[in-house]
Design a protein around this motif. Sequence first.
Motif, PDB file in Angstrom:
ATOM      1  N   GLU A  41      28.546  75.739  47.749  1.00  0.00           N
ATOM      2  CA  GLU A  41      27.715  76.054  46.574  1.00  0.00           C
ATOM      3  C   GLU A  41      27.531  77.555  46.405  1.00  0.00           C
ATOM      4  OE1 GLU A  41      24.239  73.653  47.052  1.00  0.00           O
ATOM      5  OE2 GLU A  41      25.266  71.849  46.316  1.00  0.00           O
ATOM      6  N   ARG A  42      27.433  78.257  47.524  1.00  0.00           N
ATOM      7  CA  ARG A  42      27.255  79.702  47.425  1.00  0.00           C
ATOM      8  C   ARG A  42      28.526  80.351  46.874  1.00  0.00           C
ATOM      9  NH1 ARG A  42      22.931  82.800  49.361  1.00  0.00           N
ATOM     10  NH2 ARG A  42      22.059  80.725  49.694  1.00  0.00           N
ATOM     11  N   VAL A  43      29.662  79.839  47.292  1.00  0.00           N
ATOM     12  CA  VAL A  43      30.944  80.342  46.756  1.00  0.00           C
ATOM     13  C   VAL A  43      31.029  80.049  45.254  1.00  0.00           C
ATOM     14  CG1 VAL A  43      33.455  79.928  46.787  1.00  0.00           C
ATOM     15  CG2 VAL A  43      32.213  80.295  48.928  1.00  0.00           C
ATOM     16  N   TRP A  44      30.671  78.844  44.866  1.00  0.00           N
ATOM     17  CA  TRP A  44      30.741  78.487  43.436  1.00  0.00           C
ATOM     18  C   TRP A  44      29.814  79.400  42.624  1.00  0.00           C
ATOM     19  CZ3 TRP A  44      29.824  72.537  44.459  1.00  0.00           C
ATOM     20  CH2 TRP A  44      30.936  72.030  45.147  1.00  0.00           C
ATOM     21  N   HIS A  45      28.668  79.715  43.213  1.00  0.00           N
ATOM     22  CA  HIS A  45      27.721  80.583  42.518  1.00  0.00           C
ATOM     23  C   HIS A  45      28.343  81.953  42.258  1.00  0.00           C
ATOM     24  CE1 HIS A  45      23.901  82.022  41.092  1.00  0.00           C
ATOM     25  NE2 HIS A  45      23.865  82.983  41.994  1.00  0.00           N
ATOM     26  N   TRP A  46      28.988  82.507  43.274  1.00  0.00           N
ATOM     27  CA  TRP A  46      29.642  83.821  43.116  1.00  0.00           C
ATOM     28  C   TRP A  46      30.818  83.745  42.144  1.00  0.00           C
ATOM     29  CZ3 TRP A  46      28.169  88.581  43.729  1.00  0.00           C
ATOM     30  CH2 TRP A  46      27.140  88.871  44.617  1.00  0.00           C
TER      31      TRP A  46
ATOM     32  N   MET B   1      37.885  80.342  23.017  1.00  0.00           N
ATOM     33  CA  MET B   1      38.183  79.108  23.756  1.00  0.00           C
ATOM     34  C   MET B   1      36.934  78.235  23.846  1.00  0.00           C
ATOM     35  SD  MET B   1      40.764  80.101  26.779  1.00  0.00           S
ATOM     36  CE  MET B   1      40.395  81.844  26.916  1.00  0.00           C
ATOM     37  N   ASP B   2      37.114  76.980  23.545  1.00  0.00           N
ATOM     38  CA  ASP B   2      35.990  76.066  23.441  1.00  0.00           C
ATOM     39  C   ASP B   2      35.777  75.337  24.776  1.00  0.00           C
ATOM     40  OD1 ASP B   2      34.244  74.065  22.937  1.00  0.00           O
ATOM     41  OD2 ASP B   2      35.338  73.206  21.249  1.00  0.00           O
ATOM     42  N   PRO B   3      34.666  75.639  25.473  1.00  0.00           N
ATOM     43  CA  PRO B   3      34.445  75.028  26.792  1.00  0.00           C
ATOM     44  C   PRO B   3      34.345  73.502  26.723  1.00  0.00           C
ATOM     45  CG  PRO B   3      32.931  76.856  26.437  1.00  0.00           C
ATOM     46  CD  PRO B   3      33.624  76.618  25.128  1.00  0.00           C
ATOM     47  N   GLU B   4      33.768  72.989  25.641  1.00  0.00           N
ATOM     48  CA  GLU B   4      33.607  71.537  25.513  1.00  0.00           C
ATOM     49  C   GLU B   4      34.977  70.852  25.403  1.00  0.00           C
ATOM     50  OE1 GLU B   4      31.926  68.074  25.758  1.00  0.00           O
ATOM     51  OE2 GLU B   4      30.839  69.956  26.062  1.00  0.00           O
ATOM     52  N   PHE B   5      35.870  71.481  24.638  1.00  0.00           N
ATOM     53  CA  PHE B   5      37.231  70.952  24.481  1.00  0.00           C
ATOM     54  C   PHE B   5      37.961  70.990  25.828  1.00  0.00           C
ATOM     55  CE2 PHE B   5      41.740  71.861  22.949  1.00  0.00           C
ATOM     56  CZ  PHE B   5      42.028  70.528  22.703  1.00  0.00           C
ATOM     57  N   GLN B  66      30.788  69.971  37.015  1.00  0.00           N
ATOM     58  CA  GLN B  66      30.135  71.083  36.343  1.00  0.00           C
ATOM     59  C   GLN B  66      29.411  72.034  37.286  1.00  0.00           C
ATOM     60  OE1 GLN B  66      28.732  68.470  33.187  1.00  0.00           O
ATOM     61  NE2 GLN B  66      29.655  69.878  31.705  1.00  0.00           N
ATOM     62  N   GLY B  67      29.209  71.609  38.539  1.00  0.00           N
ATOM     63  CA  GLY B  67      28.658  72.522  39.539  1.00  0.00           C
ATOM     64  C   GLY B  67      29.589  73.706  39.801  1.00  0.00           C
ATOM     65  N   ARG B  68      30.862  73.572  39.402  1.00  0.00           N
ATOM     66  CA  ARG B  68      31.840  74.642  39.604  1.00  0.00           C
ATOM     67  C   ARG B  68      31.804  75.674  38.475  1.00  0.00           C
ATOM     68  NH1 ARG B  68      35.839  73.671  43.374  1.00  0.00           N
ATOM     69  NH2 ARG B  68      35.959  75.922  43.175  1.00  0.00           N
ATOM     70  N   GLY B  69      30.900  75.464  37.491  1.00  0.00           N
ATOM     71  CA  GLY B  69      30.898  76.357  36.332  1.00  0.00           C
ATOM     72  C   GLY B  69      31.788  75.763  35.248  1.00  0.00           C
ATOM     73  N   SER B  70      32.192  76.590  34.291  1.00  0.00           N
ATOM     74  CA  SER B  70      33.038  76.083  33.206  1.00  0.00           C
ATOM     75  C   SER B  70      34.423  75.745  33.755  1.00  0.00           C
ATOM     76  CB  SER B  70      33.163  77.136  32.112  1.00  0.00           C
ATOM     77  OG  SER B  70      33.930  78.217  32.589  1.00  0.00           O
ATOM     78  N   VAL B  71      35.162  74.970  32.982  1.00  0.00           N
ATOM     79  CA  VAL B  71      36.535  74.636  33.378  1.00  0.00           C
ATOM     80  C   VAL B  71      37.338  75.927  33.578  1.00  0.00           C
ATOM     81  CG1 VAL B  71      38.676  73.534  32.592  1.00  0.00           C
ATOM     82  CG2 VAL B  71      36.471  72.404  32.214  1.00  0.00           C
ATOM     83  N   MET B  72      37.105  76.886  32.675  1.00  0.00           N
ATOM     84  CA  MET B  72      37.849  78.149  32.753  1.00  0.00           C
ATOM     85  C   MET B  72      37.494  78.908  34.034  1.00  0.00           C
ATOM     86  SD  MET B  72      40.207  79.352  31.034  1.00  0.00           S
ATOM     87  CE  MET B  72      41.152  80.854  30.981  1.00  0.00           C
ATOM     88  N   THR B  73      36.225  78.869  34.436  1.00  0.00           N
ATOM     89  CA  THR B  73      35.831  79.530  35.691  1.00  0.00           C
ATOM     90  C   THR B  73      36.556  78.892  36.876  1.00  0.00           C
ATOM     91  OG1 THR B  73      33.672  80.148  34.829  1.00  0.00           O
ATOM     92  CG2 THR B  73      33.856  79.982  37.222  1.00  0.00           C
ATOM     93  N   TRP B  74      36.561  77.556  36.873  1.00  0.00           N
ATOM     94  CA  TRP B  74      37.223  76.822  37.967  1.00  0.00           C
ATOM     95  C   TRP B  74      38.713  77.153  38.023  1.00  0.00           C
ATOM     96  CZ3 TRP B  74      40.548  72.300  37.575  1.00  0.00           C
ATOM     97  CH2 TRP B  74      40.792  71.667  38.790  1.00  0.00           C
ATOM     98  N   MET B  75      39.346  77.122  36.844  1.00  0.00           N
ATOM     99  CA  MET B  75      40.790  77.381  36.807  1.00  0.00           C
ATOM    100  C   MET B  75      41.099  78.840  37.168  1.00  0.00           C
ATOM    101  SD  MET B  75      41.814  75.188  33.397  1.00  0.00           S
ATOM    102  CE  MET B  75      43.569  75.448  33.513  1.00  0.00           C
TER     103      MET B  75
END
Lengths: 235, 178
Positions: A41-46, B1-5, B66-75
Amino acid sequence: MNYLNDERLDALAADYVMGTMQGQARRRFVRLMQAYQKVRERVWHWEQLLAPMNGRIEAQQPPERVWQEISRRIGFIDTTQNAANDEPQSKGVMAWTGGFATAAVLLIGVFLMRPEPTVAPGGIPETMIEQVAVFTQDEQPLWLMEVAGNELTVQATNAVQPSDEHDYELWIVPEDGSAPVSLGLMPEDGRITRTLAVNTHDIAIKAVAVSLEAPGGSVTGAPGEVLYVTGLTIL
Amino acid sequence: MDPEFQLQLIRAVARGERPAFEELYQVTGPKLYGVAMQLMRSPERAEEALQEAFVKIWHNAGDYHQGRGSVMTWMSSIVRYRCIDLLRSKSAKEDRQDSLDEEGAPELIAPEQPEDPENQALERCMETLDTHDLQYIHLAYYRGLTHAEIQEHTGTPLGTVKSWIRRGLQRLKRCLEE
């Protein structure tokens, strides 16, 4: 554990996300991420804090060949010809084909205990399954692999440790001593089904193996560190 | 870029829907290729990193939440980590030293102020940092340099490099979380 002191953990997570952490420290931190939700979770936050920095980077159209190569690697397009051309180099096959007898003994028991013996949506009826293997560690099943026709299905168990830093790749080891052939990446959880680019029925198979690779799989075409080896049972 | 899409697309990709994956590539590929080019400074290596990242995205779409942030953040994170792994490999280090030694290496960062509110917050917080902290954060984030490489590149002692980056990041974090 020292690592989990909040302030220290925060600094380490930031180093990891920035990419400044490297080598042994990075590998150790990845293991902590696998083990502790708090670390992940801390990594995801950063990652989320720093992601807007990408807003300053200009988009560029990648060449068309990038998508073609992605499609080829995940089996969207028929790659039989390419797979033959890209045959991996032989790499210590004999060194890692031993020791799969124990796994083979476990095979039938695990197979019979499969939680989902019915047809998956869009999947293959179980009666058509022709080849099956199970990878285990310390008698704990990790993956169940089944081949029906040219469809490969792999189910990961909860014992598989997901990793952002590595991928697991599946290989067949031909009986004739030729180079191992990749069957693609293994799921780190859940189940995947894909069409095989190679016909596993036409190859005399000595064993199947799972290697540890950088994300995206082997870049050399040959397996990296081989973690698990087992036999492929013909039903 | 549309995050919902993008969210709809990644959910479809997790179900193994190939057209959704192609669409996701079409809408995110150019930005992610930009991220890879920024770090790798070589079209061939950026292409390699992008390919490997998308293979991973296909196989791991089900891991996204969604805990990972937006799809774009994850990618973007997947692309960045793949680039960093490639940069740390021995052969890449040699190529890179050449590129660091060159004067006037191409600057790929857009000069204009971005309009996205998240980007504006970041820009505002960046302005609060000391020049050195900011410079070293840029070298690490945009160029993918390790602490030791920043030391070599700037001649600043390793301990100072580490503490300036750490101090800068903590200030940035406090400012962004306000």
